[in-house]
Design a protein around this motif. Structure first.
Motif, PDB file in Angstrom:
ATOM      1  N   ALA A  19      -3.356   9.879  -0.547  1.00  0.00           N
ATOM      2  CA  ALA A  19      -4.511   9.964   0.336  1.00  0.00           C
ATOM      3  C   ALA A  19      -5.279   8.865   0.687  1.00  0.00           C
ATOM      4  CB  ALA A  19      -5.387  11.341  -0.583  1.00  0.00           C
ATOM      5  N   GLY A  20      -5.807   8.665   1.579  1.00  0.00           N
ATOM      6  CA  GLY A  20      -6.725   7.671   1.990  1.00  0.00           C
ATOM      7  C   GLY A  20      -5.807   6.912   2.833  1.00  0.00           C
ATOM      8  N   THR A  21      -6.476   5.693   2.960  1.00  0.00           N
ATOM      9  CA  THR A  21      -5.969   4.706   3.984  1.00  0.00           C
ATOM     10  C   THR A  21      -4.679   4.141   3.535  1.00  0.00           C
ATOM     11  OG1 THR A  21      -8.202   3.760   4.498  1.00  0.00           O
ATOM     12  CG2 THR A  21      -6.444   2.365   5.141  1.00  0.00           C
ATOM     13  N   ALA A  22      -3.842   3.941   4.424  1.00  0.00           N
ATOM     14  CA  ALA A  22      -2.318   3.639   4.114  1.00  0.00           C
ATOM     15  C   ALA A  22      -2.314   2.334   3.362  1.00  0.00           C
ATOM     16  CB  ALA A  22      -1.456   3.586   5.586  1.00  0.00           C
ATOM     17  N   ASN A  23      -1.333   2.213   2.510  1.00  0.00           N
ATOM     18  CA  ASN A  23      -1.177   1.189   1.988  1.00  0.00           C
ATOM     19  C   ASN A  23       0.083   0.192   2.813  1.00  0.00           C
ATOM     20  OD1 ASN A  23      -0.415  -1.261   0.254  1.00  0.00           O
ATOM     21  ND2 ASN A  23       0.323   0.060  -1.422  1.00  0.00           N
ATOM     22  N   ASN A  24      -0.529  -0.954   3.262  1.00  0.00           N
ATOM     23  CA  ASN A  24       0.538  -1.700   4.058  1.00  0.00           C
ATOM     24  C   ASN A  24       0.809  -2.777   3.266  1.00  0.00           C
ATOM     25  OD1 ASN A  24       0.521  -0.144   6.515  1.00  0.00           O
ATOM     26  ND2 ASN A  24      -1.392  -0.904   6.872  1.00  0.00           N
ATOM     27  N   GLY A  25       0.845  -2.774   1.771  1.00  0.00           N
ATOM     28  CA  GLY A  25       1.483  -4.131   1.016  1.00  0.00           C
ATOM     29  C   GLY A  25       0.536  -4.829   0.838  1.00  0.00           C
TER      30      GLY A  25
ATOM     31  N   GLU B 197      -8.501   3.504  -1.027  1.00  0.00           N
ATOM     32  CA  GLU B 197      -7.299   3.430  -0.405  1.00  0.00           C
ATOM     33  C   GLU B 197      -6.162   4.040  -1.026  1.00  0.00           C
ATOM     34  OE1 GLU B 197      -6.892  -0.809   0.552  1.00  0.00           O
ATOM     35  OE2 GLU B 197      -7.914  -0.799   2.414  1.00  0.00           O
ATOM     36  N   ALA B 198      -4.945   4.335  -0.195  1.00  0.00           N
ATOM     37  CA  ALA B 198      -3.746   4.915  -0.815  1.00  0.00           C
ATOM     38  C   ALA B 198      -3.096   3.894  -1.736  1.00  0.00           C
ATOM     39  CB  ALA B 198      -2.775   5.431   0.308  1.00  0.00           C
ATOM     40  N   SER B 199      -2.734   4.543  -2.870  1.00  0.00           N
ATOM     41  CA  SER B 199      -2.316   3.805  -3.904  1.00  0.00           C
ATOM     42  C   SER B 199      -0.711   3.592  -4.117  1.00  0.00           C
ATOM     43  CB  SER B 199      -2.954   3.739  -5.232  1.00  0.00           C
ATOM     44  OG  SER B 199      -2.648   5.159  -5.896  1.00  0.00           O
ATOM     45  N   ALA B 200      -0.089   4.577  -3.485  1.00  0.00           N
ATOM     46  CA  ALA B 200       1.178   4.679  -3.285  1.00  0.00           C
ATOM     47  C   ALA B 200       1.656   4.355  -2.024  1.00  0.00           C
ATOM     48  CB  ALA B 200       1.644   6.186  -3.793  1.00  0.00           C
ATOM     49  N   THR B 201       2.975   3.844  -1.836  1.00  0.00           N
ATOM     50  CA  THR B 201       3.446   3.341  -0.639  1.00  0.00           C
ATOM     51  C   THR B 201       4.063   4.539   0.041  1.00  0.00           C
ATOM     52  OG1 THR B 201       5.895   3.096  -1.587  1.00  0.00           O
ATOM     53  CG2 THR B 201       4.014   1.156  -1.625  1.00  0.00           C
ATOM     54  N   ALA B 202       4.415   4.214   1.303  1.00  0.00           N
ATOM     55  CA  ALA B 202       4.845   5.458   2.014  1.00  0.00           C
ATOM     56  C   ALA B 202       6.344   5.940   1.576  1.00  0.00           C
ATOM     57  CB  ALA B 202       5.027   4.807   3.680  1.00  0.00           C
TER      58      ALA B 202
ATOM     59  N   PRO C   3       7.702  16.774  -0.817  1.00  0.00           N
ATOM     60  CA  PRO C   3       8.440  17.512   0.247  1.00  0.00           C
ATOM     61  C   PRO C   3       7.350  17.656   1.364  1.00  0.00           C
ATOM     62  CG  PRO C   3       8.373  18.859  -2.052  1.00  0.00           C
ATOM     63  CD  PRO C   3       7.403  17.418  -2.147  1.00  0.00           C
ATOM     64  N   LEU C   4       6.085  17.876   1.587  1.00  0.00           N
ATOM     65  CA  LEU C   4       5.581  18.086   2.681  1.00  0.00           C
ATOM     66  C   LEU C   4       5.575  16.868   3.369  1.00  0.00           C
ATOM     67  CD1 LEU C   4       3.970  20.003   4.471  1.00  0.00           C
ATOM     68  CD2 LEU C   4       1.888  19.122   3.522  1.00  0.00           C
ATOM     69  N   ILE C   5       5.353  15.593   2.893  1.00  0.00           N
ATOM     70  CA  ILE C   5       5.144  14.366   3.731  1.00  0.00           C
ATOM     71  C   ILE C   5       6.314  14.042   3.830  1.00  0.00           C
ATOM     72  CG2 ILE C   5       4.397  11.969   3.312  1.00  0.00           C
ATOM     73  CD1 ILE C   5       2.338  12.741   1.043  1.00  0.00           C
ATOM     74  N   ALA C   6       7.451  14.378   3.200  1.00  0.00           N
ATOM     75  CA  ALA C   6       8.825  13.887   3.651  1.00  0.00           C
ATOM     76  C   ALA C   6       9.143  14.864   4.863  1.00  0.00           C
ATOM     77  CB  ALA C   6       9.979  14.409   2.806  1.00  0.00           C
ATOM     78  N   ALA C   7       8.702  15.944   5.063  1.00  0.00           N
ATOM     79  CA  ALA C   7       8.729  16.637   6.393  1.00  0.00           C
ATOM     80  C   ALA C   7       7.831  16.275   7.374  1.00  0.00           C
ATOM     81  CB  ALA C   7       8.875  18.249   6.137  1.00  0.00           C
ATOM     82  N   ASN C   8       6.734  15.594   7.274  1.00  0.00           N
ATOM     83  CA  ASN C   8       5.737  15.104   8.220  1.00  0.00           C
ATOM     84  C   ASN C   8       5.299  13.501   7.682  1.00  0.00           C
ATOM     85  OD1 ASN C   8       4.893  17.920   9.540  1.00  0.00           O
ATOM     86  ND2 ASN C   8       5.382  18.286   7.285  1.00  0.00           N
TER      87      ASN C   8
ATOM     88  N   LEU D 148       1.883  12.250   8.152  1.00  0.00           N
ATOM     89  CA  LEU D 148       0.680  12.308   7.122  1.00  0.00           C
ATOM     90  C   LEU D 148       0.115  11.189   6.377  1.00  0.00           C
ATOM     91  CD1 LEU D 148       1.242  15.965   5.491  1.00  0.00           C
ATOM     92  CD2 LEU D 148      -0.423  15.106   6.634  1.00  0.00           C
ATOM     93  N   TYR D 149       0.947  10.324   6.078  1.00  0.00           N
ATOM     94  CA  TYR D 149       0.753   9.258   5.124  1.00  0.00           C
ATOM     95  C   TYR D 149      -0.362   8.364   5.831  1.00  0.00           C
ATOM     96  CZ  TYR D 149       0.990   5.247   2.249  1.00  0.00           C
ATOM     97  OH  TYR D 149       0.780   4.123   1.327  1.00  0.00           O
ATOM     98  N   GLY D 150      -1.266   8.161   5.006  1.00  0.00           N
ATOM     99  CA  GLY D 150      -2.479   7.400   5.545  1.00  0.00           C
ATOM    100  C   GLY D 150      -3.678   8.234   6.159  1.00  0.00           C
ATOM    101  N   THR D 151      -3.385   9.554   6.271  1.00  0.00           N
ATOM    102  CA  THR D 151      -4.166  10.450   7.030  1.00  0.00           C
ATOM    103  C   THR D 151      -4.865  11.360   6.317  1.00  0.00           C
ATOM    104  OG1 THR D 151      -2.917  11.912   7.874  1.00  0.00           O
ATOM    105  CG2 THR D 151      -3.021   9.894   9.319  1.00  0.00           C
TER     106      THR D 151
END
Length: 708
Positions: A377-383, A391-396, A403-408, A411-414
């Motif tokens: 959750a949060g702002t996307a981690n662009n490295g 900010e999002a602490s896990a990468t895309a 499962p849900l993010i894999a299908a969409n 979603l990552y970063g939003t």
């Protein structure tokens, strides 16, 4: 995420550093408590074969708990352009030229109503009736029945009703230019008053009275026990080792136990309508029975022989047959050897079990707060290695294992962050719950040298391994397992509803991490316990017979290992809690902690045959570090060692009346301060761990004890 700009009347970007609500100051460190107790003990000895006894106890406790205000925590509502509470600027920002309603997630604390106020009462009763005595040549018995009950009640105040909040947020124009609830016009709720969250102003008291509702709970537990045991000294019949002075001792018996519990809650609790509870409280009712057989034996092998001042072994066994779970076997074997009187070596093995309690057996499934972070959750981690809080602490790529993010993937970063770092988990009991099993190995020695009077030192090593321990994997453990190793990702069930809640683990109850109670993995704990005491008679130093004594004692524990493997058979899920704290490990488990006390006692016969005791104690808690799953900056990653000084003084008159005064944390040390994102929920409070550190500073006390 946006907040109201009271200067422009529109919306502006939410800034966690300045806009986040500080909930910590409202939470009690220590609750007030009023307690009344009454007890009675009696026995009548008819003869050596029959000594009748009874114990009667009563206790009534009332306490009050206050935590941060309730509110609307991400409730999704649809807002139309014609909502009369919107300013022109807000209307433009939300809709532009569109006329279609838009969903928004509302977050607004009930600051006007104050903290959530919980009044609790526990009333407990316990009665024991028994008879014991001796019979035959070397036998004794003890049999008793026991009944205990605890009655519980709770009144929860200053809570928001989610149902009323939804109605109060659904506001329309009544046609005459007045803002009214839609539910007033359609007759659903004639008492509804509009809840204006768009003006940034205080809530009108009349609206507050409408939104707030109380919650009520009552419950109770009962325990009935019937037990009987027989002890025998078989040496009286010649059953003993030829090298020992004492014979074999045995004890055996049986016990029946029945336990029951119930909890009833009102509609507000049951439906999850109380916004600040984080979950519904569902009624439960259940009971179990257990029948047990047990036996123990003590065998002195060698006594008072060269190289064997004492050598003996002990063994015990217990069979337990539960009505709700499978039967269990527990047992132990231990031995001790004292080559001389000065030193004694000891060691043993113990198999223990813990059967599920009533709550674990019948706990219904529900969704509540149980996760402290969502790294996707949060702002996307662009490295960027210099991530900011929020900010999002896990990468895309890591989040794509979900499962849900894999299908969409978009979603990552939003996905919206929760400002309070609280996310949903699903709780309840999984079918087939069994007892957890623990194997304990111990070994050590006791040193009491005859050449140093009143000195005793003991050192013991312990190794405990618990398998199939009862609980969930842990919400944060599941999160870490999925995004770091791709395991347990099926347990992350994000909200698939379109709108602000899409992908969320906290807006409403549609998204959660499945953390139901089951038999999980393994816990191992190893360490060394130290205990030593020494009493010095000052008369031995030539200071006179009335000079008194000085006693020194220390109790300390060195933790060697605390490892948790939550996923059975998956060594990659293992994490260490020795010397750590955090969202996985909970409260700090320092590698070393001790308590060292020195006490001076002196008789004062001239003062009503009294004795004066002065005591000082040093409590030491070693350092601890954040566990691997905890987000921490450099300031919060390590908690330094802490020392406390306690002092007390007491005087006892005629051996029966004692007056005592003292101070804990005499030097008024402050507790360590840990930032909000690092402090784990539930066990952390007020930016510290009050169950480990002295959060209230210096504590003064005085008491009087009368013995008759």
């Amino acid at each position: 995420m946006f907040t109201v700009d009271t200067t422009t009347g529109g919306f502006r970007a939410y800034n966690a550093a300045t806009d986040a609500f500080n909930f910590a100051p409202f939470n009690f460190f220590q609750r007030n408590q009023e307690r009344y107790g009454l007890g009675g003990f009696a026995h009548y000895k008819f003869n050596d074969a029959a000594d009748v006894y009874t114990q009667l106890l009563f206790n009534d406790t009332r306490t009050n708990a206050v935590i941060a205000p309730s509110g609307v925590f991400g409730e999704t509502v649809f807002v139309s352009p014609d909502n009369p509470l919107l300013s022109d600027l807000q209307r433009t920002q939300l809709f532009g030229t569109s006329t279609a309603p838009v969903p928004i997630a509302v977050l607004r604390r009930n600051v006007e109503g104050g903290g959530r106020d919980n009044n609790l009462r526990y009333t407990a009763y316990r009665a024991v009736f028994g008879v014991k005595g001796d019979f035959a040549k070397a036998w004794s018995y003890d049999t008793s029945i026991q009944y205990g009950a605890t009655v519980y009640s709770q009144i929860y105040r200053n809570e928001f009703s989610l149902t009323r909040a939804r109605r109060a947020l659904d506001v329309v124009d009544d046609g005459a230019g007045n803002a009214v609830c839609r539910s007033v016009l359609d007759g659903t709720d004639a008492n509804c008053l509009p809840f204006n969250v768009f003006n940034g102003q205080r809530v009108d008291p009349a609206v507050l009275n409408y939104l707030q509702v109380p919650g009520l709970q009552v419950g109770g537990t009962t325990q009935q026990v019937a037990t009987g045991s027989i002890q025998g000294l078989l040496g009286e019949y010649g059953l003993q080792s030829p090298f020992a002075e004492n014979g074999v001792g045995i004890s055996f018996g049986a016990e029946y136990r029945r336990e029951s519990a119930f909890l009833e809650s009102d509609v507000s609790f049951q439906t999850g309508d109380l916004a600040g509870q984080g979950a519904p409280t569902l009624p439960i009712s259940g009971a179990f029975q257990v029948k047990e057989l047990f036996a123990e034996i003590s065998i002195p092998l060698i006594e008072n022989q060269p190289g064997f001042h004492k050598l003996g072994i002990e063994a015990a066994y217990r069979f337990s047959d539960y009505t709700q779970t499978s039967s269990t076997d527990t047992y132990k074997v231990s031995g001790e050897w004292a080559p001389v009187k000065d030193i004694r070596f000891r060691g043993g093995f113990n198999r223990a079990v813990r059967a599920p309690n009533i709550g674990e057996i019948i706990n219904p499934t529900f969704v509540g707060l149980g996760v402290s972070a969502d790294p996707c959750a949060g702002t996307a981690n662009n490295g960027d290695a210099t991530l900011q809080v929020g900010e999002a602490s896990a990468t895309a790529a890591q989040c794509a294992q979900d499962p849900l993010i894999a299908a969409n993937p978009g979603l990552y970063g939003t996905i919206l962050l929760n400002p309070a770092d609280q996310y949903n988990a699903q709780f309840g009991t999984s079918p087939g719950l069994a007892s957890e099993r623990a194997d304990t190995y111990t070994g050590g020695f006791v040193f009491q040298p005859t050449f140093v009077k009143d000195l005793s030192i003991s050192l013991d090593y312990y190794s405990i391994e618990v398998n199939g321990f009862i609980g969930g994997y842990g919400g944060d453990t599941i999160i870490e397992a999925c995004y770091e190793r791709g395991a347990l990702c099926n347990l992350i069930q994000r909200d698939a509803t379109a709108g602000p809640a899409f992908g969320s683990l906290w807006i409403g109850n549609g998204g959660f991490v499945v953390n139901t109670t089951q038999n999980t993995g393994q816990l191992t704990s190893k360490g060394i316990d130290l205990a030593a005491n020494y009493r010095l008679r000052l008369a031995d130093l030539g200071l006179g017979s009335q000079a008194g004594t000085v006693t020194f004692d220390i109790v300390g524990t060195r933790v060697l290992e605390i490892d948790v493997t939550p996923i059975p058979g998956d060594s990659t899920s293992t994490f260490s809690c020795g010397g750590n704290f955090g969202v996985q490990c909970g409260v700090p488990s320092p590698n070393w902690r001790h308590r060292f006390r020195a006490t001076y006692a002196v008789p004062t016969p001239a003062l009503l045959d009294s004795q004066v005791r002065l005591s000082a104690a040093w409590r030491y808690i070693g350092h601890a570090s954040a566990d691997a799953a905890t987000t921490a900056n450099d300031l919060d990653r390590r908690i330094g060692a802490e020392s406390y000084l306690d002092m007390s003084a007491a005087i006892t008159f005629s051996g029966s009346y004692t007056f005592r005064v003292g101070a804990q944390n005499l030097l008024d040390n402050d507790p360590p301060i840990i930032g909000g994102p690092t402090l784990p929920p539930v066990v952390g409070n007020g930016n510290t761990f009050p169950q480990v550190y002295d959060s209230l500073g210096r504590f003064l006390y005085a008491n009087i004890v009368l013995e008759f």
